[in-house]
Design a protein around this motif. Sequence first.
Motif, PDB file in Angstrom:
ATOM      1  N   GLU A  94      68.120  10.455  32.050  1.00 21.14           N
ATOM      2  CA  GLU A  94      67.718   8.467  31.368  1.00 21.14           C
ATOM      3  C   GLU A  94      67.071   7.665  32.752  1.00 21.14           C
ATOM      4  N   TRP A  95      66.189   6.717  31.748  1.00 20.24           N
ATOM      5  CA  TRP A  95      65.786   6.189  33.194  1.00 20.24           C
ATOM      6  C   TRP A  95      66.894   4.657  33.486  1.00 20.24           C
ATOM      7  N   ILE A  96      67.693   4.891  33.137  1.00 16.33           N
ATOM      8  CA  ILE A  96      68.950   3.932  33.298  1.00 16.33           C
ATOM      9  C   ILE A  96      69.219   4.035  34.509  1.00 16.33           C
ATOM     10  N   TYR A  97      69.648   5.871  35.149  1.00 17.92           N
ATOM     11  CA  TYR A  97      69.426   6.169  36.360  1.00 17.92           C
ATOM     12  C   TYR A  97      68.930   5.636  37.579  1.00 17.92           C
ATOM     13  N   LEU A  98      68.006   5.728  37.155  1.00 20.91           N
ATOM     14  CA  LEU A  98      66.725   5.134  38.066  1.00 20.91           C
ATOM     15  C   LEU A  98      66.647   3.922  39.067  1.00 20.91           C
ATOM     16  N   GLU A  99      67.161   4.512  40.245  1.00 17.08           N
ATOM     17  CA  GLU A  99      67.134   2.250  40.828  1.00 17.08           C
ATOM     18  C   GLU A  99      65.995   2.308  41.766  1.00 17.08           C
ATOM     19  N   ARG A 138      76.576   6.089  52.643  1.00 16.48           N
ATOM     20  CA  ARG A 138      77.166   6.569  51.117  1.00 16.48           C
ATOM     21  C   ARG A 138      76.321   7.802  50.929  1.00 16.48           C
ATOM     22  N   GLU A 139      76.468   8.611  50.424  1.00 16.95           N
ATOM     23  CA  GLU A 139      75.162   9.541  50.023  1.00 16.95           C
ATOM     24  C   GLU A 139      75.105   9.862  48.638  1.00 16.95           C
ATOM     25  N   ARG A 140      73.749   9.013  48.608  1.00 13.76           N
ATOM     26  CA  ARG A 140      73.412   9.357  47.315  1.00 13.76           C
ATOM     27  C   ARG A 140      72.698  10.444  46.389  1.00 13.76           C
ATOM     28  N   ALA A 141      73.043  10.386  45.553  1.00 17.66           N
ATOM     29  CA  ALA A 141      72.103  11.840  44.277  1.00 17.66           C
ATOM     30  C   ALA A 141      70.173  10.818  44.709  1.00 17.66           C
ATOM     31  N   VAL A 142      69.130  11.566  45.010  1.00 15.30           N
ATOM     32  CA  VAL A 142      67.707  11.482  44.764  1.00 15.30           C
ATOM     33  C   VAL A 142      67.069  12.389  43.471  1.00 15.30           C
ATOM     34  N   VAL A 143      66.256  12.172  43.542  1.00 17.44           N
ATOM     35  CA  VAL A 143      65.178  12.875  42.560  1.00 17.44           C
ATOM     36  C   VAL A 143      64.243  12.851  43.140  1.00 17.44           C
ATOM     37  N   ARG A 157      71.657   5.849  40.980  1.00 17.41           N
ATOM     38  CA  ARG A 157      72.670   5.305  40.934  1.00 17.41           C
ATOM     39  C   ARG A 157      73.845   5.648  40.335  1.00 17.41           C
ATOM     40  N   PHE A 158      74.934   6.015  40.845  1.00 18.66           N
ATOM     41  CA  PHE A 158      76.445   6.519  40.529  1.00 18.66           C
ATOM     42  C   PHE A 158      76.556   6.086  39.109  1.00 18.66           C
ATOM     43  N   GLY A 159      77.567   7.545  38.703  1.00 17.75           N
ATOM     44  CA  GLY A 159      77.928   7.071  37.315  1.00 17.75           C
ATOM     45  C   GLY A 159      78.533   6.151  36.677  1.00 17.75           C
ATOM     46  N   ASP A 160      79.897   5.788  37.419  1.00 18.13           N
ATOM     47  CA  ASP A 160      80.234   5.173  37.392  1.00 18.13           C
ATOM     48  C   ASP A 160      79.857   3.720  36.841  1.00 18.13           C
ATOM     49  N   GLU A 161      78.369   3.708  37.558  1.00 21.03           N
ATOM     50  CA  GLU A 161      78.003   2.371  37.457  1.00 21.03           C
ATOM     51  C   GLU A 161      76.566   1.621  36.465  1.00 21.03           C
ATOM     52  N   VAL A 162      77.098   2.943  35.701  1.00 19.33           N
ATOM     53  CA  VAL A 162      76.405   2.284  34.421  1.00 19.33           C
ATOM     54  C   VAL A 162      77.491   2.638  33.158  1.00 19.33           C
ATOM     55  N   ARG A 163      77.490   1.330  33.202  1.00 15.93           N
ATOM     56  CA  ARG A 163      78.454   1.124  31.971  1.00 15.93           C
ATOM     57  C   ARG A 163      77.774   2.012  30.256  1.00 15.93           C
ATOM     58  N   PRO A 164      78.780   2.152  29.564  1.00 16.19           N
ATOM     59  CA  PRO A 164      78.110   2.618  28.437  1.00 16.19           C
ATOM     60  C   PRO A 164      77.818   1.074  27.472  1.00 16.19           C
ATOM     61  N   GLU A 165      76.790   1.727  26.576  1.00 20.31           N
ATOM     62  CA  GLU A 165      76.346   0.844  25.903  1.00 20.31           C
ATOM     63  C   GLU A 165      77.142   0.373  24.863  1.00 20.31           C
ATOM     64  N   GLU A 166      77.648   1.484  24.438  1.00 15.55           N
ATOM     65  CA  GLU A 166      78.218   1.268  23.198  1.00 15.55           C
ATOM     66  C   GLU A 166      79.156   0.033  22.890  1.00 15.55           C
ATOM     67  N   SER A 167      80.122   0.005  23.324  1.00 12.58           N
ATOM     68  CA  SER A 167      80.543  -1.346  23.471  1.00 12.58           C
ATOM     69  C   SER A 167      80.468  -2.537  24.018  1.00 12.58           C
ATOM     70  N   TYR A 168      78.779  -3.126  23.728  1.00 10.07           N
ATOM     71  CA  TYR A 168      78.103  -3.918  24.095  1.00 10.07           C
ATOM     72  C   TYR A 168      77.319  -3.906  22.898  1.00 10.07           C
ATOM     73  N   PHE A 169      77.203  -3.501  22.026  1.00  9.63           N
ATOM     74  CA  PHE A 169      76.242  -3.051  21.378  1.00  9.63           C
ATOM     75  C   PHE A 169      77.307  -3.109  19.764  1.00  9.63           C
ATOM     76  N   GLU A 170      78.485  -2.514  19.912  1.00  8.19           N
ATOM     77  CA  GLU A 170      79.297  -2.526  18.581  1.00  8.19           C
ATOM     78  C   GLU A 170      79.405  -4.247  17.274  1.00  8.19           C
ATOM     79  N   ASP A 171      78.873  -4.989  18.098  1.00  9.27           N
ATOM     80  CA  ASP A 171      78.673  -5.901  16.892  1.00  9.27           C
ATOM     81  C   ASP A 171      77.793  -5.825  16.149  1.00  9.27           C
TER      82      ASP A 171
END
Length: 259
Positions: A94-99, A138-143, A157-171
Motif C-alpha cells: 500500500e502506498w501509505i507505507y512508502l516513506e 534504527r533498522e528500517r524495512a526497505v523495498v 514506515r513502521f507498521g505502528d506508524e500507520v494508523r487505521p483509517e476506519e476510526s477516522y472515517f466511521e462517521d
Amino acid sequence: MSGFDRQAIADTKRLVDFASLRFHTLNKETGNRVVSRYIDSVTGKPVKDENEAKGYARGENDYVILTEDDLDAVALDTVKTIDIDKFVPADSIEWIYLEKPHYLMPDDAVGNEAFAVIRDAMKADKVFGVSKLVMGRRERAVVLEPRGEGIVLWSLRFGDEVRPEESYFEDIDDEADPDLVPLVQQLIKKKTARWSPNMVSDPIQESLLRLIEEKKKLLKPKKAAEGGKEEAAPASNVVNIMEALRKSVEADLKNRKAG
C-alpha cells in the motif's frame, strides 16, 4: 538473495530534495555566521565535543549515559549487510507505507550488467525486493523498485506508524446524495488536466528566491579573505550497490554448491 555489502550503500541519494532553499543563522550587525554549541545546564560552561554523550532519562535529573562506543557496540548486522530474502508482488504494498525514495546506481561497467539483471528480473516478474537497512541507528524495512532504467530504494514506515483509517472515517456517510454526484462529475471533467510537476510548485519558495535575487543585486561584491580556503564540494551520496550484488550472487552460488 543475501550478503549485500553495507559499504556499497553507506550513503543514499534522495530522489527528492525536501529542502532546496536553506538559510544560515547570522549576526545581523556583522553579517558573520553564528556558531551553536552545547552548554552545561548546571555549570553554564560549554561542553567539549569529546564529552558529549546520549542520555536516557530514568528519573528527574537522572540519566543512563551512552557513548558513541556503546551505541556502535549494539549496532545490528544490517549496518554492514543487507539481506534480500523476500520478494513481493509490486501491487501488494500500500502506498501509505512508502516513506522516502532513494536512487540506486551502478558505479562501473561490470556493475552495470549486474544492476540490469536484477532490475529486469524484478520488472519481468512484477515484484519488489524487500530488505532491511539501518538508517539513523534504527533498522528500517526497505523495498527495491525497478523503475525505467534504474532501481529506486524506498524506506518504509513502521507498521505502528500507520494508523487505521476506519476510526477516522466511521462517521462519514457511506453513500452520497445521488442528485449531487453528477454535478460534481461535471466539475471534475471540466477541471481534469494531465499531471504536471508544476501543479505542486511552491509559490512561497519562489517568492523567497526572487527576494534573494533582488537583495543580491543591491549588495557589493565581498572580497575573499586572504589565505582563505574554498570549501570542498560535498561528496556524492549516490548509492553504489554493485559490489554488494556481486557478493550476494556469489554467496548464493556457494550455498547452492554446498547444499
